[in-house]
Motif scaffolding. Structure first.
Motif, short mmCIF file in Angstrom:
data_model
loop_
_atom_site.label_atom_id
_atom_site.label_comp_id
_atom_site.label_asym_id
_atom_site.label_seq_id
_atom_site.Cartn_x
_atom_site.Cartn_y
_atom_site.Cartn_z
N UNK A 129 0.83 -1.20 0.00
CA UNK A 129 0.00 0.00 0.00
C UNK A 129 0.87 1.26 0.00
N UNK A 130 1.91 1.26 0.81
CA UNK A 130 2.77 2.46 0.84
C UNK A 130 3.49 2.63 -0.50
N UNK A 131 3.81 1.53 -1.16
CA UNK A 131 4.43 1.64 -2.49
C UNK A 131 3.44 2.20 -3.51
N UNK A 132 2.17 1.83 -3.41
CA UNK A 132 1.14 2.41 -4.28
C UNK A 132 1.02 3.91 -4.03
N UNK A 133 1.12 4.29 -2.77
CA UNK A 133 1.04 5.72 -2.42
C UNK A 133 2.24 6.47 -3.00
N UNK A 134 3.41 5.85 -2.97
CA UNK A 134 4.60 6.49 -3.54
C UNK A 134 4.41 6.76 -5.04
#
Length: 169
Positions: A129-134
């Motif tokens: 999820x944090x990679x998608x946000x990045x």
């Protein structure tokens, strides 16, 4: 769940609860059985103890394999960080110090049965999820909100399934 505008770094949480007409001693084996969890979860596909562990214990590790239509398939190693029979079962995903998520079942004797809660906190460790946000930082709050709503919906379904099993026995 209401819009909060939370960001991943905020460590957003979700908690759901239900009352079960069964004592905590009957509910505990259900919430602490990682092999049963794939039957109760919409995302978890399999779970297995690692390092020779066969049951929940503080520090024990397990491998979970999950699938989500938008996020694909992934596997994680989780570490049991709380194990109090008939009271609480919690695990940190990927890293104890900086988990990608922290999950917890809480059991409390109430009105002749059990109040069961399931709680999750996102982050602070890096996750899919944090990679998608990045990749889409302008959509961070929406991404977090949508995932929290998914967690809430899936957790509610999991507790409903646990309730059915516990009350049937």
């Amino acid at each position: 769940m209401e819009w909060t505008g939370a960001r991943y770094a905020d460590g957003p949480t979700v908690e759901v609860r239900t009352w079960i007409d069964a004592p905590p001693e009957r509910v505990w084996p259900l919430v602490s059985d990682i092999a049963l969890m794939p039957e109760l979860s919409d995302e978890l596909r399999s779970a297995e103890w690692l390092d020779g562990a066969t049951k929940p214990a503080l520090g024990a590790r397990f491998l979970g394999r999950s699938r989500h239509d938008a996020l694909g398939e992934w596997s994680t190693t989780s570490y049991v960080v709380e194990c109090a029979p008939a009271c609480a079962f919690a695990w940190a995903v990927q890293d104890v110090a900086e988990p990608t998520a922290l999950w917890r079942f809480g059991l409390r004797a109430e009105r002749g049965g059990t109040e069961l809660t399931e709680w999750v906190r996102m982050g602070p460790g890096s996750s899919g999820l944090s990679r998608a946000i990045e990749r889409m930082p302008e959509k961070e709050q929406k991404i977090v909100f949508v995932r929290l709503r998914e967690f809430e919906r899936n957790m509610t379904a999991t507790l409903d399934r646990i309730k059915c099993l516990a009350e049937r026995n």
